[in-house]
Design a protein around this motif. Sequence first.
Motif, PDB file in Angstrom:
ATOM      1  N   LEU A 167       0.829  -1.209   0.000  1.00 20.43           N
ATOM      2  CA  LEU A 167       0.000   0.000   0.000  1.00 20.43           C
ATOM      3  C   LEU A 167       0.866   1.263   0.000  1.00 20.43           C
ATOM      4  O   LEU A 167       0.554   2.244  -0.670  1.00 20.43           O
ATOM      5  N   GLY A 168       1.976   1.220   0.738  1.00 19.33           N
ATOM      6  CA  GLY A 168       2.873   2.381   0.780  1.00 19.33           C
ATOM      7  C   GLY A 168       3.378   2.738  -0.619  1.00 19.33           C
ATOM      8  O   GLY A 168       3.514   3.910  -0.970  1.00 19.33           O
ATOM      9  N   THR A 169       3.641   1.716  -1.434  1.00 14.34           N
ATOM     10  CA  THR A 169       4.120   1.958  -2.802  1.00 14.34           C
ATOM     11  C   THR A 169       3.011   2.533  -3.669  1.00 14.34           C
ATOM     12  O   THR A 169       3.236   3.446  -4.462  1.00 14.34           O
ATOM     13  N   VAL A 170       1.766   2.010  -3.502  1.00 13.61           N
ATOM     14  CA  VAL A 170       0.622   2.578  -4.230  1.00 13.61           C
ATOM     15  C   VAL A 170       0.526   4.063  -3.917  1.00 13.61           C
ATOM     16  O   VAL A 170       0.416   4.908  -4.806  1.00 13.61           O
ATOM     17  N   LYS A 171       0.602   4.370  -2.603  1.00  9.54           N
ATOM     18  CA  LYS A 171       0.465   5.768  -2.188  1.00  9.54           C
ATOM     19  C   LYS A 171       1.586   6.626  -2.736  1.00  9.54           C
ATOM     20  O   LYS A 171       1.352   7.744  -3.183  1.00  9.54           O
TER      21      LYS A 171
END
Lengths: 189, 203
Positions: A167-171
């Motif tokens: 999720l951190g990478t998506v963000k």
Amino acid sequence: MTQPAKAPDGPDHAALIEAIAVRRDRAAFADLFAYFAPRVKAWMLRAGSGPTAAEELAQETMLAVWQKARLFDPARAGASTWIFTIARNLRIDSLRRERHPSDLMPDPLEEPAAPMQADHVLAMSQQEIRIRSALAVLPPEQADVIRKAFFEDKVHAEIEKELGIPLGTVKSRLRLAIGRLRSVLGDLG
Amino acid sequence: MIRHHPSETTLAAYAAGSLPSALSTVAALHLARCPVCRRSLATLEATGGAVLDELTPVPLSGDALSRLLDRVDEPAPAPPPILNPDLPAPLNRMVLGRWWPIGLGARYRPMRAGDGAWGGLVLAQPNRSLPRHGHAGLELTCILSGRFADGSGEYGPGDLSEPVVDHDRPPLVIGTEPCLCVIASEGMKLRGLLGLAQRTIGY
């Protein structure tokens, strides 16, 4: 009203909306319908509506374009952006109506805006064209995340699962993409 | 001065229309007071417009335009009535339940939910903590008045809290004023008093 700028690569959709607002121009509406109705239907299908619902929502969107034409302000959004937000709000309303008919989507475009300067009006109508060229040159992984956000009925946790990235990478990809898009609008966005 | 904002992913989901309605309401309350996020939203909505332009058209039925032209003189639907004049838009036009006590010094007023997220108003007295149940997914809180503090800092009117990790302790109301905020959360159904209050108006 300030004359909206004509898009260099297509018909002047803002002028068509204005023609509907000023003189209830059915020929202008037919032109607008021919361009937008099939695209709104395509978006509804991509966002998860069935074929019948997508057809109905595309028609409801165009009806709202006719009814709300007087509220269109080219200083605040380009024609495609304005019609996208109408389509999006109607889609949300239809999802909600299935459960609670009296609820509604906030509609910031209907609130009065501060008047803008003429050069800003010109710039805003160029916004979509600039965004489109910026999307084409975004790094593929950033463009992928931003398109997924618009094309599919997914909240970010599901995007995370589907792309198989944290999720951190998506963000962070979204943050980079939004920053890049905002920068192509310069200080005009 | 607003110091706490929603994440880009939350703003993108709001712009795309894929945020559950209770969460979308909380985001709208922040956006109404935050010019920085309104700028990001404008960029995202312009991206939505560009995405619409890019799509391969899917034709409508042959008589769609003529059927629509028959309807264009119908009057536009009236906006829903203002039910709660003391609350900011969009809460002012929404159906809300009544206030329910949810423990010492805290009350909860549910809004209708139903698409995967629940939510409502919370009013908590100074030195009381706010309910939080967000370990199943996204949770958003926007302060309308008063202040609270949690492990990630202090929050005031207009600030939006979007915890990234499961918090070990709930936010505590600070200062001398009660804190009125709107909270919405995805995921698990509520238990206890909060669940009882929410069930009266519906998930």
